[in-house]
Design a protein around this motif. Structure first.
Motif, PDB file in Angstrom:
ATOM      1  N   HIS A   1       0.834  -1.204   0.000  1.00  0.00           N
ATOM      2  CA  HIS A   1       0.000   0.000   0.000  1.00  0.00           C
ATOM      3  C   HIS A   1       0.864   1.247   0.000  1.00  0.00           C
ATOM      4  O   HIS A   1       1.753   1.380   0.837  1.00  0.00           O
ATOM      5  CB  HIS A   1      -0.888   0.048   1.250  1.00  0.00           C
ATOM      6  CG  HIS A   1      -2.165  -0.682   1.089  1.00  0.00           C
ATOM      7  ND1 HIS A   1      -3.181  -0.224   0.298  1.00  0.00           N
ATOM      8  CD2 HIS A   1      -2.595  -1.851   1.613  1.00  0.00           C
ATOM      9  CE1 HIS A   1      -4.197  -1.066   0.358  1.00  0.00           C
ATOM     10  NE2 HIS A   1      -3.861  -2.082   1.138  1.00  0.00           N
ATOM     11  N   GLY A   2       0.592   2.150  -0.908  1.00  0.00           N
ATOM     12  CA  GLY A   2       1.285   3.436  -0.889  1.00  0.00           C
ATOM     13  C   GLY A   2       0.538   4.410   0.000  1.00  0.00           C
ATOM     14  O   GLY A   2      -0.436   4.043   0.654  1.00  0.00           O
ATOM     15  N   PRO A   3       0.983   5.669   0.040  1.00  0.00           N
ATOM     16  CA  PRO A   3       0.268   6.677   0.811  1.00  0.00           C
ATOM     17  C   PRO A   3      -1.128   6.884   0.234  1.00  0.00           C
ATOM     18  O   PRO A   3      -1.298   6.851  -0.990  1.00  0.00           O
ATOM     19  CB  PRO A   3       1.140   7.915   0.651  1.00  0.00           C
ATOM     20  CG  PRO A   3       1.969   7.668  -0.564  1.00  0.00           C
ATOM     21  CD  PRO A   3       2.156   6.200  -0.648  1.00  0.00           C
ATOM     22  N   PHE A   4      -2.117   7.094   1.094  1.00  0.00           N
ATOM     23  CA  PHE A   4      -3.508   7.266   0.648  1.00  0.00           C
ATOM     24  C   PHE A   4      -3.839   6.220  -0.411  1.00  0.00           C
ATOM     25  O   PHE A   4      -4.331   6.537  -1.491  1.00  0.00           O
ATOM     26  CB  PHE A   4      -3.731   8.671   0.094  1.00  0.00           C
ATOM     27  CG  PHE A   4      -3.359   9.734   1.065  1.00  0.00           C
ATOM     28  CD1 PHE A   4      -4.206  10.022   2.124  1.00  0.00           C
ATOM     29  CD2 PHE A   4      -2.165  10.416   0.955  1.00  0.00           C
ATOM     30  CE1 PHE A   4      -3.857  11.006   3.060  1.00  0.00           C
ATOM     31  CE2 PHE A   4      -1.814  11.379   1.884  1.00  0.00           C
ATOM     32  CZ  PHE A   4      -2.661  11.682   2.933  1.00  0.00           C
ATOM     33  N   SER A   5      -3.558   5.019  -0.028  1.00  0.00           N
ATOM     34  CA  SER A   5      -3.553   3.860  -0.915  1.00  0.00           C
ATOM     35  C   SER A   5      -4.493   3.911  -2.109  1.00  0.00           C
ATOM     36  O   SER A   5      -4.063   3.881  -3.255  1.00  0.00           O
ATOM     37  CB  SER A   5      -3.844   2.650  -0.042  1.00  0.00           C
ATOM     38  OG  SER A   5      -4.211   1.591  -0.830  1.00  0.00           O
ATOM     39  N   HIS A   6      -5.797   3.963  -1.832  1.00  0.00           N
ATOM     40  CA  HIS A   6      -6.723   3.814  -2.951  1.00  0.00           C
ATOM     41  C   HIS A   6      -6.691   5.023  -3.872  1.00  0.00           C
ATOM     42  O   HIS A   6      -6.833   4.889  -5.076  1.00  0.00           O
ATOM     43  CB  HIS A   6      -8.120   3.511  -2.416  1.00  0.00           C
ATOM     44  CG  HIS A   6      -8.124   2.260  -1.596  1.00  0.00           C
ATOM     45  ND1 HIS A   6      -8.018   1.015  -2.168  1.00  0.00           N
ATOM     46  CD2 HIS A   6      -8.151   2.066  -0.260  1.00  0.00           C
ATOM     47  CE1 HIS A   6      -7.987   0.103  -1.202  1.00  0.00           C
ATOM     48  NE2 HIS A   6      -8.069   0.711  -0.030  1.00  0.00           N
ATOM     49  N   ALA A   7      -6.453   6.197  -3.293  1.00  0.00           N
ATOM     50  CA  ALA A   7      -6.345   7.396  -4.119  1.00  0.00           C
ATOM     51  C   ALA A   7      -5.160   7.272  -5.069  1.00  0.00           C
ATOM     52  O   ALA A   7      -5.251   7.582  -6.257  1.00  0.00           O
ATOM     53  CB  ALA A   7      -6.199   8.629  -3.232  1.00  0.00           C
ATOM     54  N   LEU A   8      -4.045   6.767  -4.526  1.00  0.00           N
ATOM     55  CA  LEU A   8      -2.843   6.628  -5.333  1.00  0.00           C
ATOM     56  C   LEU A   8      -3.026   5.604  -6.451  1.00  0.00           C
ATOM     57  O   LEU A   8      -2.582   5.808  -7.578  1.00  0.00           O
ATOM     58  CB  LEU A   8      -1.699   6.186  -4.420  1.00  0.00           C
ATOM     59  CG  LEU A   8      -0.324   6.649  -4.851  1.00  0.00           C
ATOM     60  CD1 LEU A   8      -0.117   8.068  -4.353  1.00  0.00           C
ATOM     61  CD2 LEU A   8       0.763   5.745  -4.293  1.00  0.00           C
ATOM     62  N   GLU A   9      -3.685   4.515  -6.121  1.00  0.00           N
ATOM     63  CA  GLU A   9      -3.893   3.459  -7.127  1.00  0.00           C
ATOM     64  C   GLU A   9      -4.706   3.961  -8.314  1.00  0.00           C
ATOM     65  O   GLU A   9      -4.638   3.423  -9.396  1.00  0.00           O
ATOM     66  CB  GLU A   9      -4.629   2.266  -6.486  1.00  0.00           C
ATOM     67  CG  GLU A   9      -3.740   1.411  -5.607  1.00  0.00           C
ATOM     68  CD  GLU A   9      -4.471   0.163  -5.103  1.00  0.00           C
ATOM     69  OE1 GLU A   9      -5.302  -0.391  -5.835  1.00  0.00           O
ATOM     70  OE2 GLU A   9      -4.211  -0.232  -3.952  1.00  0.00           O
ATOM     71  N   HIS A  10      -5.543   4.964  -8.061  1.00  0.00           N
ATOM     72  CA  HIS A  10      -6.370   5.478  -9.142  1.00  0.00           C
ATOM     73  C   HIS A  10      -5.808   6.737  -9.765  1.00  0.00           C
ATOM     74  O   HIS A  10      -6.496   7.445 -10.477  1.00  0.00           O
ATOM     75  CB  HIS A  10      -7.790   5.749  -8.647  1.00  0.00           C
ATOM     76  CG  HIS A  10      -8.522   4.478  -8.349  1.00  0.00           C
ATOM     77  ND1 HIS A  10      -8.495   3.908  -7.102  1.00  0.00           N
ATOM     78  CD2 HIS A  10      -9.239   3.656  -9.142  1.00  0.00           C
ATOM     79  CE1 HIS A  10      -9.208   2.799  -7.134  1.00  0.00           C
ATOM     80  NE2 HIS A  10      -9.663   2.609  -8.341  1.00  0.00           N
TER      81      HIS A  10
END
Lengths: 367, 367, 367, 367
Positions: free
Chosen positions: A59-68
């Motif tokens: 997981h990166g920072p602000f995981s789901h936001a980053l993935e998108h």
């Protein structure tokens, strides 16, 4: 928890803390299963403990936001696996068994289910933890009792008959946490803003020569990272990226020349978010257009730019997915039933119906 | 809680404590409703507080067991009302408003609903209390939040929209407490034994000259009390009857000449209960007869006497009764919906289906 | 808890529940010590578990009240030992080790300390339990952490250095529970009434022919039980005596011809207790005499009889008794110090000073 | 909590959350006092609520570390006052009363005591909050009961007599939290490292031309801020400085040319801290010199530079300061006593003795 602390100010707990919690619960689960006579070797115990400790490392920072936005086609599961493989080289193969369990390839399937299934250790930790830190007491689950009810039959994780009401309550608590916390409309609105902000940043830094100070973030904003070109250097840099980089960038972007980037940064930092409407039906396109025109006119933006401030989308919650995988209830007479048919009164089948909600976001004011 | 402490040794809390808890929660509910602008006069506030304080005063010792044995056709609601009427005379009419609310006759219906409805203060207290004292953590409900979500629309108690997940959780917790605590098979078996024991005692003392030491209990064992002949003296005596009378009687009956009475007394006091089988289908009559014959033979009893030790019955739980009365969800747009149709995903309609279970009781051994 | 439920209505927990709790905590303590390398054989583990399970078995109903009235010179420790010896015969010597530990005669002294010392398992259970059931949250102690800090050095139970603040808090919580709960003036007043009531009953039934219905209680009221004449029959009967016998007797004595017995019974049953004044100085004898005269005059009693309603006494609390036995703090450098000198700032020596309070009881009204 | 999350990974709660909690408790305190008849006008209520909401607004990131490095002679109280004065201009004098209360200048002294005293609302919130988030259960205090015991006599905040045991427990819990959490040696070591790191940074950026990217932080590193030159621009910039600026700077300084700055940054970010020894006696200067020489030799540093890695200091805890201000216990007879003389048994005077501990920090290894 992404930006949930904007709604629940106590929700500042970390992924590191969650990893420790999972490790703790997994040890309990392994002890209980071994006590009940399930065969788990020392190597397998170590493997399943390593697998749960590292399951979220991608997981990166602000995981789901980053993935998108930044690393668009790379899931955190993919990245967790990349990290584990890297660590496996460093530790000379000692993580091989853990990786097999994590990937679902180990021959004892119940060990894989402890890592990822409808009733995995991950959920047992994060529901309890998030309920505790948000103060949403109704989301509290009895992780310890649920673990005590676990058993293994025919290599499948099962829950003993007398645990059925606890499972029902676990599913209902999970559903409640989804709507009350994870998909809370204010968090949703904030997360969508952050996704758009990062996309805007990527667009600007890809198309201009502008220098960004933070070299790690710079790399991810200037490069299109995907599974093809993902290499050791990328992994190394990804491991250094954290919330501090993102928020510091937002702080400096507040004064950026680009109106969209600057405005979006201010909105998130000052918690001055978009208005959001949640509906059971699709969004009225007239309304959407009407808000768009207002933004175009008032902010003096192109339509493309206005869409950073006015947009629609859908969000959904599937509380229980028996098609994908069952929660098995094990009866004293030896039979095994899926919980949704085992429950006599509470129609859990309904929980396996996806609930979709439509949202529309637009500015609160046009000054 | 009847004999639940035989299963949950911490469950020794009293009806008095429950009455105090209800009073406390009712005060909170009244404060919240007044704060929201609902019109409640000082007299009405006093009335609804008195009504909840006294709502359970008609319960005798081991309430449900007693209702099915000694004072067979007198409900505790009937007896509570008798007590209130008596107190109303003593307090020169000051309880009239409280009695009207208790009987559902007050013109502000929402006040009556606070006393008796699907979401009344009684349930908000006893579910939380019983969960606390049994240690069945999953039955815990967030009474305070539920009360904060209350409002009144068109003289009906409603729950504000954002409270819907809390209501779902309340209904699921209630259902869990029913099966895990209130209808726990060991408590069920103990209660059925006590009912039969008291019937046997009544039979013996009605048909013989034998003197029983305790004059209060004597009265109820020797007289057929019903709504026809229930008078002030009966009320007076009923108010003196408590658990101490029943258990002391059992202690002395352990050495009674009547085998049935003596054996049943020992069974309860020594927690040496009947075996109980709980089934979804009706009990196999062959099995029942088989156990009966064994008892007749081994205990040297008549069939009638043997039926004190071998019997069948049904128990049922209806988690939610929308036919009788709704839990109303109040939407921001002004609409009101019953929770079972308001809930998007959790099929609460299923909760309104009665679940019936059949049980068969018989001795563990025949020595 | 004696009559504490008159003050804290939730305090209805039982000695049976306490025994189970002690067993549970003792298992934890044994596991921790074994984990730390302390040598405890299987027999010793069983012994110490049996000893804690049975350590309170000699308590009669309203224990302390009974010890000061009916079986005046027999401590509950003596009676517990009598029960254990009896059980040891039944179980053919299997309790011998447990009995040695209970009596403090086992050669591993730390096992005896787990049963009885300044930091024994008994206290770790009852403080937490009583805090929970009374709702006096400040009395809550962290039993689990305290147990985790235990160790054994030179056959002595010690607490590891880092547990010192937890020990301080344990001692302060204990002190708080004493004054706020165990020696609460209303409980004190109720207990003194019960002691006097039982003495009066004993006096009446020893000196008259009057029949009492309950044969067990009858035995103890008519016989002077002491360590000389205590035999198997007495033990058998004592085991049958419980709260139900005492309260049922009180209920019937409400209508007794003896004014003192009848009045005292009513006072306890109706929670219409004596007024009690608690002072740091001895009671003013003039005041005492003044109240006595009023009772003599108004109730028309002899002075001897009046003393059932007007009396003085002292109560004391010694929070920590280092003279009797230490709580040892074990430093990393190997040294062991008593907690009262180990604590750098909190002067725990003061806790070892007995605090004596004087009380005067007399009727609230003289009607 | 500074860097306490390095020891207690759950301790990520924010100052914002604390401010909300204080506001909540202050409202309770005001309600209780008004209910007891204490005269508090609407303006005063608003004033004391504003004062507590803003009492900590002057804290910068890693508050205490910053106060000892970057803005060395400016206390957070001074800065809070500056912020309030600024807001008072913006809100046209509406904060004047709040400011007077905050400064201790309001004529009702008890309102000032609610903001700052031995038993102020600040402590009632942070002790409970820090205990909750660290999981150090023994530090939990019963804030609600303590507030319920408050009263005002002769314009002084007092605690009613029956609250004395709760006060004792509050003082002991506070003491426990100090040693177990606030002054935990690992946090202490981390905080000292951060102070030195920021001093080093200030030294470098004051003495070289090097540009730092973050303009806000740049300002504070390049200017000597003190009460003389503190102006509106400084206040403006100070308000923008947060944890993100500091940690981001550390992240970039990991690769700085200055060995000291780079090494200290890595040590904090990787939680690879100095070893720390805590003693009751002053540090042995030979040992200190010995560690210094090792660092000088192994790291190839000047003595001045080596002192960033090897240093001594003292830390102290004064649990209760009656000289400064009393916690007053109010007896039913009207008398008022300081808690340290009111407590009969627990020698609280000892709590007013400062406990000083000496520490020595040095590297774990010299590679």
């Amino acid at each position: 928890m992404g930006l949930s602390h904007l709604v629940y100010p106590g929700a500042n707990h970390t992924r590191f803390h969650h990893a420790l919690g999972c490790l703790h619960l997994m040890k309990k689960a392994v002890d209980i299963l071994k006590f009940k006579g399930v065969d788990i070797s020392e190597e397998e115990e170590e493997g399943v403990l390593i697998a749960i400790l590292l399951h979220d490392i991608g997981h990166g920072p602000f995981s789901h936001a980053l993935e998108h936005s930044i690393v668009s086609d790379l899931s955190h599961e993919y990245l967790s696996l990349e990290f584990m493989n890297r660590l496996n080289i460093e530790f000379q193969g000692q993580l091989t068994l853990a990786i097999n369990i994590f990937r679902g390839n180990h021959d004892k399937k119940f060990l894989c289910q402890l890592i990822s299934s409808q009733l995995d250790i991950d959920r047992l930790d994060y529901l309890k933890r998030d309920s505790f830190y948000t103060g949403v007491a109704e989301g509290n689950i009895n992780s310890e009792r649920l673990i005590n009810m676990l058993n293994v039959v025919d290599d499948k994780l099962v829950v003993e008959e007398k645990g059925i009401y606890s499972i029902e309550k676990f599913l209902v608590a999970r559903r409640l946490m989804y709507w009350q916390v994870y998909l809370h409309k204010t968090s949703l609105s904030a997360e969508q803003l952050l996704i758009r902000l990062l996309r805007r940043a990527k667009y600007i830094f890809e198309t201009t020569d502008e220098q960004i100070e933070n070299s790690t973030l710079n790399y991810f904003l200037r490069h299109d990272i995907n599974s093809e070109n993902f290499d050791d250097i990328t992994l190394q840099l990804f491991s250094k990226l954290d919330d501090y980089d993102i928020i510091s960038a937002l702080k400096s972007w507040q004064n950026h020349d680009d109106f969209v980037l600057s405005r979006l940064s201010k909105m998130i930092l000052n918690r001055d978010l978009l208005k959001i409407k949640l509906k059971n039906e699709p969004i009225d396109q007239e309304k959407l257009k009407c808000h768009l025109s207002k933004v175009i006119k008032n902010y003096k933006l192109s339509e493309e730019e206005a869409e950073y401030f006015v947009f629609e989308g859908t969000t959904s919650n599937l509380a229980y997915q028996p098609d994908k995988e069952h929660i098995n209830i094990w009866y004293k007479n030896g039979k095994i039933k899926d919980v949704s048919s085992a429950s006599d009164q509470l129609n859990l089948k309904a929980l396996s119906k996806t609930v979709v909600k439509h949202y529309l976001c637009y500015p609160k004011t046009y000054n």
